[in-house]
Structure formats: C-alpha cells, structure tokens
Scaffold this motif. Structure first.
Motif, PDB file in Angstrom:
ATOM      1  N   LEU A   1       0.833  -1.199   0.000  1.00  0.00           N
ATOM      2  CA  LEU A   1       0.000   0.000   0.000  1.00  0.00           C
ATOM      3  C   LEU A   1       0.870   1.252   0.000  1.00  0.00           C
ATOM      4  N   SER A   2       1.898   1.250   0.807  1.00  0.00           N
ATOM      5  CA  SER A   2       2.787   2.399   0.898  1.00  0.00           C
ATOM      6  C   SER A   2       3.458   2.673  -0.447  1.00  0.00           C
ATOM      7  N   ASP A   3       3.905   1.632  -1.130  1.00  0.00           N
ATOM      8  CA  ASP A   3       4.514   1.800  -2.457  1.00  0.00           C
ATOM      9  C   ASP A   3       3.497   2.355  -3.450  1.00  0.00           C
ATOM     10  N   ASP A   4       2.280   1.843  -3.399  1.00  0.00           N
ATOM     11  CA  ASP A   4       1.220   2.306  -4.301  1.00  0.00           C
ATOM     12  C   ASP A   4       0.873   3.773  -4.040  1.00  0.00           C
TER      13      ASP A   4
ATOM     14  N   GLU B   1       2.812  10.981  -7.000  1.00  0.00           N
ATOM     15  CA  GLU B   1       3.659  11.594  -8.025  1.00  0.00           C
ATOM     16  C   GLU B   1       2.835  12.454  -8.984  1.00  0.00           C
ATOM     17  N   SER B   2       1.556  12.145  -9.109  1.00  0.00           N
ATOM     18  CA  SER B   2       0.700  12.902 -10.024  1.00  0.00           C
ATOM     19  C   SER B   2      -0.029  14.070  -9.326  1.00  0.00           C
TER      20      SER B   2
ATOM     21  N   SER C   1       3.797   4.836   7.925  1.00  0.00           N
ATOM     22  CA  SER C   1       3.629   4.590   9.355  1.00  0.00           C
ATOM     23  C   SER C   1       2.915   3.267   9.649  1.00  0.00           C
ATOM     24  N   ILE C   2       2.093   2.804   8.738  1.00  0.00           N
ATOM     25  CA  ILE C   2       1.361   1.549   8.962  1.00  0.00           C
ATOM     26  C   ILE C   2       2.343   0.396   9.136  1.00  0.00           C
TER      27      ILE C   2
ATOM     28  N   ILE D   1      -0.005  11.942   3.236  1.00  0.00           N
ATOM     29  CA  ILE D   1      -0.486  10.601   2.911  1.00  0.00           C
ATOM     30  C   ILE D   1       0.681   9.614   2.794  1.00  0.00           C
ATOM     31  N   ARG D   2       1.818  10.077   2.313  1.00  0.00           N
ATOM     32  CA  ARG D   2       2.999   9.190   2.238  1.00  0.00           C
ATOM     33  C   ARG D   2       3.489   8.828   3.642  1.00  0.00           C
TER      34      ARG D   2
END
Length: 118
Positions: free
Chosen positions: A19-22, A28-29, A48-49, A42-43
């Motif tokens: 999820l973090s990678d996604d 990026e957009s 943190s999760i 949000i990153r």
C-alpha cells in the motif's frame, strides 16, 4: 532472501508495504502545491502503517503489540481521509479512489482481526 524478522512473514506487514509503495506512486501525479501538504501527509501516514506493525512485533508483550497495531490502524484511517481529500480536490479519479478504498478496507479488517487474536 530469507526472512529473519518475524514481522516480515506477516501478511498485514506485506500488504502495508505494498500500500505504501502504491501511495507513493499515486502522489507523483498530485500538484506541486501539495508536495509539502497532502502528498507528504499521505505518504508519511502510509509508511507509518508498516513501521508500527514491525515496531510492535519486536520483543514486545501482547499489550504492546496491540498498542502498536492500534497506531497502524489509526494511520490507515488517516490514509483513507487523505484519499477522500485527493478525490474531492480532483487529484484522483473515482476508480483510483475506489481501488485504494477497498484495499485499505481489506487491510483494516486484517489488522483488526490480527489484533483481536493477540
């Protein structure tokens, strides 16, 4: 590579890492004006999760592990709120939102179930 830390074998940790990678790719957009605001928030929340899942799993008692899972769950709720903000600001389309929302909901249920079994 062989997993040496027990958290590396946890499905919730692996899903949180994905999820973090996604989320990182998604932001990026986002507009440049959000670089230090919503994008950063949000990153950090998504990172943190997995960080809290791993921290809670190392040499901690069940109450400590439950506490850190609670932090991870709260961070995921923060991610979902940021996704709502991104959708409302038209940074993501409905389909992207729906996919992340479902993925987040599934991970939330997995973490709650795991915490309840401790």
């Amino acid at each position: 590579m062989e997993s040496k830390f027990k958290f590396e074998k946890l499905k919730i940790w692996n899903k949180a890492m994905d999820l973090s990678d996604d989320i990182d790719r998604l932001t990026e957009s986002f507009p440049k004006k959000e670089l230090y605001n919503l994008s950063s928030q949000i990153r950090r929340a998504s990172d943190s999760i997995a960080l809290n899942i791993s921290e809670g799993s190392i040499g901690q008692s069940n109450p400590e592990q439950r506490k850190f899972l609670g932090y991870a769950i709260r961070s995921l709720a923060e991610v979902v709120t940021c996704l709502h903000k991104a959708k409302r600001r038209n940074y993501i389309v409905e389909k992207e939102f729906d996919n992340f929302y479902e993925e987040s909901f599934h991970l939330m249920n997995m973490m709650i179930s795991f915490r309840n079994k401790l």
